[in-house]
Design a protein around this motif. Structure first.
Motif, short mmCIF file in Angstrom:
data_model
loop_
_atom_site.label_atom_id
_atom_site.label_comp_id
_atom_site.label_asym_id
_atom_site.label_seq_id
_atom_site.Cartn_x
_atom_site.Cartn_y
_atom_site.Cartn_z
N GLY A 1 -8.63 47.76 -23.16
CA GLY A 1 -9.50 46.60 -23.22
C GLY A 1 -10.82 46.91 -22.53
O GLY A 1 -11.16 48.07 -22.30
N ILE A 2 -11.56 45.86 -22.19
CA ILE A 2 -12.85 46.06 -21.54
C ILE A 2 -13.04 44.98 -20.49
O ILE A 2 -12.61 43.83 -20.66
N ASN A 3 -13.67 45.35 -19.37
CA ASN A 3 -13.92 44.40 -18.29
C ASN A 3 -14.97 45.01 -17.37
O ASN A 3 -15.29 46.20 -17.46
N ALA A 4 -15.49 44.19 -16.47
CA ALA A 4 -16.47 44.66 -15.50
C ALA A 4 -16.36 43.83 -14.24
O ALA A 4 -15.89 42.69 -14.26
N ALA A 5 -16.81 44.41 -13.14
CA ALA A 5 -16.86 43.70 -11.86
C ALA A 5 -17.93 44.36 -11.01
O ALA A 5 -18.29 45.53 -11.22
N GLY A 6 -18.45 43.61 -10.06
CA GLY A 6 -19.46 44.15 -9.16
C GLY A 6 -19.19 43.74 -7.74
O GLY A 6 -18.47 42.76 -7.49
N ARG A 7 -19.76 44.46 -6.78
CA ARG A 7 -19.63 44.13 -5.38
C ARG A 7 -20.96 44.40 -4.68
O ARG A 7 -21.76 45.23 -5.12
N ARG A 8 -21.17 43.70 -3.59
CA ARG A 8 -22.38 43.87 -2.81
C ARG A 8 -22.00 44.15 -1.36
O ARG A 8 -20.89 43.82 -0.93
N ALA A 9 -22.92 44.72 -0.60
CA ALA A 9 -22.61 45.15 0.76
C ALA A 9 -22.13 44.01 1.64
O ALA A 9 -21.32 44.23 2.56
N ASP A 10 -22.58 42.79 1.37
CA ASP A 10 -22.17 41.66 2.21
C ASP A 10 -20.82 41.07 1.82
O ASP A 10 -20.38 40.07 2.39
N GLY A 11 -20.14 41.71 0.84
CA GLY A 11 -18.81 41.26 0.43
C GLY A 11 -18.80 40.38 -0.80
O GLY A 11 -17.73 40.07 -1.33
N ALA A 12 -19.97 39.98 -1.30
CA ALA A 12 -20.02 39.16 -2.51
C ALA A 12 -19.55 39.97 -3.72
O ALA A 12 -19.78 41.19 -3.79
N THR A 13 -18.88 39.33 -4.65
CA THR A 13 -18.38 40.00 -5.84
C THR A 13 -18.76 39.23 -7.10
O THR A 13 -19.07 38.04 -7.06
#
Length: 547
Positions: A347-359
Motif C-alpha cells: 500500500g502507500i502511506n506517509a508520516a512526518g515528524r518535527r524536532a519539537d515532537g509534532a507529527t
C-alpha cells in the motif's frame, strides 16, 4: 479513474521516555584441577593425585593438581556408568597464563553414559534425547586470555528434542577480549519448532560486546529494551541494551490488529517478546526498561490509544509505547529530527515528524481515505490497461503482451478469468507491479502514465506532510521506503527526487537502508538516552541490523 488527492488530517503525538557485573581480574592465580571418575560397578574407587607447577609471568607459581580415580582392576580414567538414568559428569579444568596478571581457568563438563540410546561425548558434550517432554542441553566452555587481565569463558550450547510442540534452542557463545582487561561474550542463538499447528518464529540472536577503555564490559550498567516492527505479513522483535548491543532478534507472524483483531494481535506480540527474552537467556526476574512497538493498523488516534492500553497492560516493560509502523521506518531512514517518510509497498502511506515532537499522518484507509498507489494498486492498473487495450476500450499498450507472457496465457482475458476462478492464486496479481515498471522503462506511454501518476501521489504526500509541520522551506529529510521505492526504478525514483528538489530546495532525499525494526530499536534508544541516541550506539545498531 483517478481518485481525489489525500484528505488532510493530522494528529500530533509526543512520547516521553521512561544487569551483569563488570569483570575484574583476581590477583591470586587459582589452582587448576582435572578430575576423572570411572565406576563400572559398585566397587569403591581409588584416587591418585599428582602435583606439578605452573608458572605465570610476574607471579608466583601455583600448584596444579591432577586427580585420577581408577577402579581396582586399573581401568583407564574415563567416566562411564551402567545407570541409564543417572549419567556421571567429569570436569576438566585447565589454567591459562595472562601477561602480567593472574591465570584463569576454563571448565569443560563432559557426560558419558552406558545407555545405548544416548550418545557419549568426547571433547564437547552433545546430548540428544527422544524424550518428548524434556529437551537436553549440552555445554562446552573455552577460556580466552586477555592482554592484561582476566579471561572469560565462551559457551556453546546445543539442545535437541523430539517434542513437536516445544521450540528447540541453539546457543553459540564466543568470548571477546577487551583492550584493557576483562572480555565479554558474543552470542548467536537460533530457535526452531516442529509445531505445525502454530506459526513458527525464527530466532537469530547476535550479541556484540562493547569494550570499555578501562577494561571491563559495560554490560553491568546497560538498561534493557525490546522493540517491534509489525507489518501486515510479519513481525520483527529485537531485544537489546542501552549500549546498542542486540541480544536477540525474533521474526514471527503479523501482529497487526487489522489482520488478527486486537486481542489476538496483543497475545501474538507477547509471545514474540517472550521468545526474544528466552533467546537472550534473560532471567524472568530481570525487567525490560522499555518496550517500543510500531505496527501496521495503528492509524487512527483511538486505535493508537487502544493498543497502548492493551500492550501496556501486559506489564512486559517499565514503559511501553505503541504507534504506527511508519514511524519506525522513518527513524530507520534518518536520525534527523525534521523528516517526512513515504512508504510504498503493498500500500502507500506517509508520516512526518518535527524536532519539537509534532507529527503529521494520514488515515491510510485506502480508497476510503483518498489513497492512490502501492504495489497492489499498480498491479491492478497494469491488468486494467492490458484488458482495455486487448478488447479495444482503451489505447494500445505493450502491457497486454507482457501480461500474457508473464502468466503464460494466450490472452489477457484468459489471465483475468484464471484469477477470478482461482486457477491463478490471487496473490500472483501483485507480480504485475514489476511488469508495469519494466514496460514503462521501454517508453510505453500507458505504463509511463501510471508511473507518473504514482510520482504525483508521492509528491503530494510529502508536500502536505511538510506543510503541516512548517518544513517545506526549511532543511528536512525525506525517507523513501517500501518495496516499490527501495527498488529505485529509475523512471520513478529520478522523477520523485527532482520533484522534491523543486518543491523544497533545502530538503534531502534518502532511500531506506536499514530494516524498520532497527528504527523501532533506535526510537527505544532515543528514549533511554534522554531523547537522542548517541551516534556510536546508533552505529552499533545499524551494523548489527542491516537491511
Amino acid at each position: 479513474m483517478t481518485p481525489p488527492p489525500p484528505a488532510d488530517g493530522t494528529t500530533s503525538t509526543t512520547e516521553t521516555p521512561p544487569p551483569p557485573t563488570p569483570v575484574s581480574a583476581d590477583p591470586t592465580p587459582p589452582a587448576s584441577t582435572a578430575q576423572h571418575t570411572a565406576t563400572p560397578d559398585n566397587a569403591a574407587p581409588t584416587t591418585t593425585t599428582a602435583t606439578q607447577a605452573t608458572t605465570t609471568s610476574g607471579a608466583a607459581s601455583p600448584a596444579t593438581t591432577t586427580r585420577h580415580t581408577t577402579t581396582p582392576d586399573g581401568t583407564t580414567p574415563t567416566t562411564t556408568t551402567a545407570d541409564a538414568a543417572a549419567p556421571t559428569t567429569t570436569t576438566a579444568t585447565q589454567s591459562a597464563t595472562t601477561r602480567g596478571s593472574a591465570s584463569t581457568t576454563s571448565t569443560a563438563p563432559h557426560t558419558t553414559t552406558a545407555d545405548s540410546a544416548r550418545p557419549t561425548a568426547d571433547t564437547a558434550q552433545h546430548t540428544a534425547t527422544a524424550d518428548a517432554a524434556r529437551p537436553t542441553a549440552t555445554t562446552a566452555t573455552h577460556s580466552t586470555t586477555t592482554s592484561s587481565g582476566a579471561s572469560t569463558a565462551g559457551t556453546a550450547q546445543h539442545t535437541a528434542t523430539a517434542d513437536a510442540a516445544r521450540p528447540t534452542a541453539t546457543t553459540t557463545t564466543h568470548s571477546a577480549t577487551t583492550s584493557g582487561g576483562a572480555s565479554t561474550a558474543d552470542m548467536a542463538q537460533h530457535t526452531a519448532t516442529a509445531d505445525s499447528a502454530r506459526p513458527t518464529a525464527t530466532t537469530t540472536t547476535v550479541t556484540q560486546s562493547a569494550t570499555t577503555r578501562g577494561g571491563a564490559s559495560t554490560a553491568g550498567t546497560a538498561r534493557l529494551f525490546a522493540a517491534a516492527d509489525g507489518g501486515n505479513s510479519k513481525t520483527d522483535v529485537v531485544l537489546g541494551d542501552s549500549d546498542g548491543r542486540i541480544l536477540a532478534r525474533v521474526t514471527g507472524p503479523t501482529t497487526s490488529p487489522h489482520v488478527l483483531g486486537l486481542p489476538a494481535a496483543v497475545a501474538q506480540l507477547a509471545e514474540l517478546v517472550a521468545q526474544a527474552r528466552a533467546a537472550a537467556a534473560l532471567p524472568a526476574s530481570v525487567e525490560l526498561d522499555r518496550l517500543s512497538v510500531y505496527v501496521a493498523g495503528a492509524d487512527l488516534p483511538f486505535e493508537v490509544e487502544q493498543l497502548n492500553a492493551a500492550v501496556g497492560g501486559l506489564g512486559l516493560a517499565g514503559v511501553t509505547v505503541v504507534d504506527n509502523d511508519l514511524f519506525a521506518l522513518l527513524r530507520a531512514g534518518t536520525s534527523a529530527p525534521d523528516a517526512v517518510g513515504v512508504v510504498c509497498g503493498a500500500g502507500i502511506n506517509a508520516a512526518g515528524r518535527r524536532a519539537d515532537g509534532a507529527t503529521s499522518r494520514f488515515p491510510a484507509l485506502g480508497p476510503l481515505s483518498g489513497d492512490w498507489g502501492g504495489g497492489r494498486h499498480l498491479a491492478s492498473m497494469a491488468l486494467y490497461h492490458a484488458c482495455r487495450a486487448e478488447d479495444g476500450r482503451g489505447p494500445a499498450t505493450a502491457l497486454a503482451d507482457a501480461v500474457c507472457r508473464h502468466f503464460g496465457r494466450p490472452t489477457v482475458e484468459a489471465v483475468a478469468i484464471a484469477l477470478h476462478l482461482g486457477e491463478l492464486p490471487p496473490a500472483r496479481l501483485d507480480e504485475l507491479s514489476k511488469v508495469l515498471f519494466t514496460v514503462a522503462a521501454t517508453g510505453d506511454e500507458v505504463a509511463s502514465r501510471v508511473v507518473r501518476r504514482l510520482a504525483d501521489e508521492i509528491e503530494a504526500l510529502v508536500r502536505v506532510a511538510a506543510t503541516r509541520l512548517d518544513l517545506l522551506d526549511r532543511p528536512y529529510t525525506v525517507v523513501l521506503g517500501g518495496g516499490v521505492l527501495t527498488a529505485r526504478h529509475p523512471q520513478l525514483h529520478d522523477d520523485v527526487v527532482a520533484r522534491i528538489a523543486a518543491m523544497s530546495p533545502e530538503a534531502s532525499v534518502t532511500v531506506l537502508s536499514s530494516p524498520p525494526v532497527a528504527g523501532a530499536a533506535l526510537l527505544a534508544l532515543d528514549a533511554l538516552h534522554d531523547g537522542v541516541c548517541p551516534a556510536a550506539v546508533e552505529a552499533v545498531v545499524r551494523k548489527t541490523l542491516p537491511l
